[in-house]
Design a protein around this motif. Structure first.
Motif, PDB file in Angstrom:
ATOM      1  N   LEU A   1      88.535  19.179 -58.465  1.00  0.00           N
ATOM      2  CA  LEU A   1      88.680  20.257 -57.483  1.00  0.00           C
ATOM      3  C   LEU A   1      89.096  19.708 -56.129  1.00  0.00           C
ATOM      4  CD1 LEU A   1      85.513  22.449 -58.202  1.00  0.00           C
ATOM      5  CD2 LEU A   1      87.880  23.056 -58.711  1.00  0.00           C
ATOM      6  N   LEU A   2      88.476  18.603 -55.718  1.00  0.00           N
ATOM      7  CA  LEU A   2      88.808  18.047 -54.402  1.00  0.00           C
ATOM      8  C   LEU A   2      90.232  17.499 -54.378  1.00  0.00           C
ATOM      9  CD1 LEU A   2      85.278  16.728 -53.697  1.00  0.00           C
ATOM     10  CD2 LEU A   2      86.585  18.119 -52.092  1.00  0.00           C
TER      11      LEU A   2
ATOM     12  N   PRO B   1      85.959  12.220 -49.774  1.00  0.00           N
ATOM     13  CA  PRO B   1      84.843  13.170 -49.685  1.00  0.00           C
ATOM     14  C   PRO B   1      83.561  12.589 -50.287  1.00  0.00           C
ATOM     15  CG  PRO B   1      86.784  14.195 -50.670  1.00  0.00           C
ATOM     16  CD  PRO B   1      87.049  12.725 -50.626  1.00  0.00           C
TER      17      PRO B   1
ATOM     18  N   LEU C   1      81.719  25.444 -62.004  1.00  0.00           N
ATOM     19  CA  LEU C   1      81.355  24.253 -62.775  1.00  0.00           C
ATOM     20  C   LEU C   1      79.853  24.238 -63.077  1.00  0.00           C
ATOM     21  CD1 LEU C   1      83.349  21.448 -60.915  1.00  0.00           C
ATOM     22  CD2 LEU C   1      83.832  22.340 -63.206  1.00  0.00           C
TER      23      LEU C   1
ATOM     24  N   PRO D   1      91.079  10.701 -55.362  1.00  0.00           N
ATOM     25  CA  PRO D   1      89.909  10.588 -56.251  1.00  0.00           C
ATOM     26  C   PRO D   1      89.232   9.218 -56.175  1.00  0.00           C
ATOM     27  CG  PRO D   1      91.951  10.542 -57.525  1.00  0.00           C
ATOM     28  CD  PRO D   1      92.327  10.922 -56.112  1.00  0.00           C
TER      29      PRO D   1
ATOM     30  N   THR E   1      86.504   9.407 -53.761  1.00  0.00           N
ATOM     31  CA  THR E   1      85.653  10.600 -53.812  1.00  0.00           C
ATOM     32  C   THR E   1      84.368  10.253 -54.559  1.00  0.00           C
ATOM     33  OG1 THR E   1      87.524  12.120 -53.723  1.00  0.00           O
ATOM     34  CG2 THR E   1      85.488  12.967 -54.712  1.00  0.00           C
TER      35      THR E   1
ATOM     36  N   GLY F   1      86.046  10.094 -60.301  1.00  0.00           N
ATOM     37  CA  GLY F   1      85.911  11.081 -61.368  1.00  0.00           C
ATOM     38  C   GLY F   1      85.070  10.638 -62.553  1.00  0.00           C
TER      39      GLY F   1
ATOM     40  N   VAL G   1      80.091  14.181 -52.052  1.00  0.00           N
ATOM     41  CA  VAL G   1      79.475  15.394 -52.577  1.00  0.00           C
ATOM     42  C   VAL G   1      78.080  15.057 -53.082  1.00  0.00           C
ATOM     43  CG1 VAL G   1      79.675  17.282 -54.245  1.00  0.00           C
ATOM     44  CG2 VAL G   1      81.755  16.243 -53.284  1.00  0.00           C
TER      45      VAL G   1
ATOM     46  N   LYS H   1      92.621  15.478 -51.891  1.00  0.00           N
ATOM     47  CA  LYS H   1      91.851  14.261 -51.606  1.00  0.00           C
ATOM     48  C   LYS H   1      92.165  13.173 -52.628  1.00  0.00           C
ATOM     49  CE  LYS H   1      89.603  16.047 -48.115  1.00  0.00           C
ATOM     50  NZ  LYS H   1      89.863  15.578 -46.742  1.00  0.00           N
TER      51      LYS H   1
ATOM     52  N   ILE I   1      92.589  21.076 -54.919  1.00  0.00           N
ATOM     53  CA  ILE I   1      92.549  22.081 -53.849  1.00  0.00           C
ATOM     54  C   ILE I   1      92.806  21.446 -52.488  1.00  0.00           C
ATOM     55  CG2 ILE I   1      91.070  23.756 -52.638  1.00  0.00           C
ATOM     56  CD1 ILE I   1      89.559  24.110 -55.339  1.00  0.00           C
ATOM     57  N   MET I   2      92.219  20.275 -52.269  1.00  0.00           N
ATOM     58  CA  MET I   2      92.227  19.688 -50.930  1.00  0.00           C
ATOM     59  C   MET I   2      93.185  18.497 -50.799  1.00  0.00           C
ATOM     60  SD  MET I   2      89.911  21.258 -48.963  1.00  0.00           S
ATOM     61  CE  MET I   2      88.394  22.216 -49.019  1.00  0.00           C
TER      62      MET I   2
ATOM     63  N   ASN J   1      76.265  19.916 -51.261  1.00  0.00           N
ATOM     64  CA  ASN J   1      76.721  19.614 -49.906  1.00  0.00           C
ATOM     65  C   ASN J   1      77.976  18.752 -50.022  1.00  0.00           C
ATOM     66  OD1 ASN J   1      75.692  17.477 -47.215  1.00  0.00           O
ATOM     67  ND2 ASN J   1      76.618  19.490 -47.018  1.00  0.00           N
TER      68      ASN J   1
ATOM     69  N   LYS K   1      80.863  16.847 -47.939  1.00  0.00           N
ATOM     70  CA  LYS K   1      81.299  16.342 -46.642  1.00  0.00           C
ATOM     71  C   LYS K   1      82.741  15.852 -46.788  1.00  0.00           C
ATOM     72  CE  LYS K   1      76.688  14.602 -45.428  1.00  0.00           C
ATOM     73  NZ  LYS K   1      76.092  15.570 -44.506  1.00  0.00           N
TER      74      LYS K   1
ATOM     75  N   LEU L   1      80.420  17.163 -64.820  1.00  0.00           N
ATOM     76  CA  LEU L   1      80.272  17.681 -63.463  1.00  0.00           C
ATOM     77  C   LEU L   1      80.972  16.747 -62.463  1.00  0.00           C
ATOM     78  CD1 LEU L   1      78.960  20.000 -61.883  1.00  0.00           C
ATOM     79  CD2 LEU L   1      76.886  18.612 -61.721  1.00  0.00           C
ATOM     80  N   ILE L   2      80.790  15.444 -62.623  1.00  0.00           N
ATOM     81  CA  ILE L   2      81.452  14.464 -61.744  1.00  0.00           C
ATOM     82  C   ILE L   2      82.975  14.610 -61.850  1.00  0.00           C
ATOM     83  CG2 ILE L   2      81.934  11.980 -61.520  1.00  0.00           C
ATOM     84  CD1 ILE L   2      78.899  11.538 -62.266  1.00  0.00           C
ATOM     85  N   ALA L   3      83.475  14.703 -63.074  1.00  0.00           N
ATOM     86  CA  ALA L   3      84.930  14.829 -63.261  1.00  0.00           C
ATOM     87  C   ALA L   3      85.446  16.142 -62.670  1.00  0.00           C
ATOM     88  CB  ALA L   3      85.267  14.752 -64.755  1.00  0.00           C
ATOM     89  N   GLY L   4      84.719  17.224 -62.918  1.00  0.00           N
ATOM     90  CA  GLY L   4      85.173  18.533 -62.470  1.00  0.00           C
ATOM     91  C   GLY L   4      85.209  18.657 -60.953  1.00  0.00           C
ATOM     92  N   VAL L   5      84.155  18.203 -60.290  1.00  0.00           N
ATOM     93  CA  VAL L   5      84.114  18.309 -58.825  1.00  0.00           C
ATOM     94  C   VAL L   5      85.200  17.426 -58.209  1.00  0.00           C
ATOM     95  CG1 VAL L   5      82.714  17.815 -56.788  1.00  0.00           C
ATOM     96  CG2 VAL L   5      81.683  18.980 -58.742  1.00  0.00           C
ATOM     97  N   THR L   6      85.390  16.243 -58.773  1.00  0.00           N
ATOM     98  CA  THR L   6      86.434  15.357 -58.247  1.00  0.00           C
ATOM     99  C   THR L   6      87.801  16.007 -58.401  1.00  0.00           C
ATOM    100  OG1 THR L   6      85.053  13.468 -58.832  1.00  0.00           O
ATOM    101  CG2 THR L   6      87.395  13.016 -58.423  1.00  0.00           C
TER     102      THR L   6
ATOM    103  N   ILE M   1      79.074  24.283 -66.950  1.00  0.00           N
ATOM    104  CA  ILE M   1      78.607  23.011 -67.523  1.00  0.00           C
ATOM    105  C   ILE M   1      77.085  22.984 -67.631  1.00  0.00           C
ATOM    106  CG2 ILE M   1      78.478  20.505 -67.162  1.00  0.00           C
ATOM    107  CD1 ILE M   1      81.176  20.770 -65.619  1.00  0.00           C
TER     108      ILE M   1
END
Lengths: 67, 67, 67, 67, 67, 67
Positions: free
Chosen positions: F28-29, F2, D28, F37, F40, C56, F4, F35, F32-33, D5, D7, F21-26, D32
């Motif tokens: 979410l994974l 994951p 996001l 961190p 990730t 993160g 990304v 995963k 939601i999933m 993408n 994965k 963006l890095i914090a937000g996508v992590t 952002i």
């Protein structure tokens, strides 16, 4: 030596269409860029519509809505 | 933290071959580059020969011609 | 015909290290998988630590914190 | 216009989870980065655990060992 | 909605060549596959010859040897 | 575990935006999933507008035309 990765949704592209796409992209790299076709690689990936999103929605959902 | 993506044609690679490849690539990154193996990720993608082109032709077609 | 994409953080990898990595990965694909080295492509991408996140956080921030 | 993408290992992610992930990542990029959602593409790839390595081992092997 | 990623060695491709390549690949996807050009994305990556390997050697080394 | 990869045009994204963006996508994974961190990885690639095409044209050309 170029490497081309083409991602499309999985929608029944035929073997012939994929052959034409491989030939066409290779020719562009030869004719425009002067690349060697013998080391030009084209990889096509067909992605399930549940796994492809645009506009914040999956393609599956968009099509159900008629878009 | 390296990320390695290996694309090969789908040709019956065994689970053992894939394990050896994962181990080997990780070792190279540790030994040559000093990377941490615990965060080194290797992802292998096996691609249908209809979807892999080289020299302007699919691998399927090349093999039918005996190349 | 394999295609290998290696992403690492930009940390001063030398030309010699990159040559060793290219040679090593190609040898693995030849020895384990029986691939043809003449059409095995290895592409190394070096990514700024501001643009690489794990846990993160960017690698830049993690290093400032001493991780 | 961003392209994302993602994965992940193939572990039974549901259609709903994938929709949430597509929506969340798109939001996001809009919030952002000020990107246009209509041209933001998110592609999720689910990879067999035999084909995903970390720490020099496949995820399949790690799970068999209880990690 | 296709996404095309073209990796080539960094060899002085001009802005005009890149425009031709973008136009040409997009046309192929429209004409062969019936894709919508407005959501067809083409991204070209130019890679340093030290970072591109083929036949187990970097392109830099191969060119010094006259290949 | 994951991975990304986010490709955006090079448009002056700040270090802070990339951290968000890095914090937000992590997140979410993780949320939601489910995963982990710590494994990730998020890699952001910023691409020159001459090298990014949409609608058959480079972003540079589209912007010159006011799109």
């Amino acid at each position: 030596m170029p490497f081309v990765n083409i991602k499309i949704t999985k929608d029944g592209a035929t073997v012939e269409q994929k052959q034409q796409l491989i030939a066409g992209v290779t020719n562009l790299l030869v004719n425009i860029m002067g690349k060697n076709p013998q080391t030009t690689v084209v990889v096509i990936e067909e992605v399930d519509t549940d796994n492809w999103g645009i506009g914040g929605e999956s393609v599956t959902v968009r099509r159900q809505r008629g878009q």
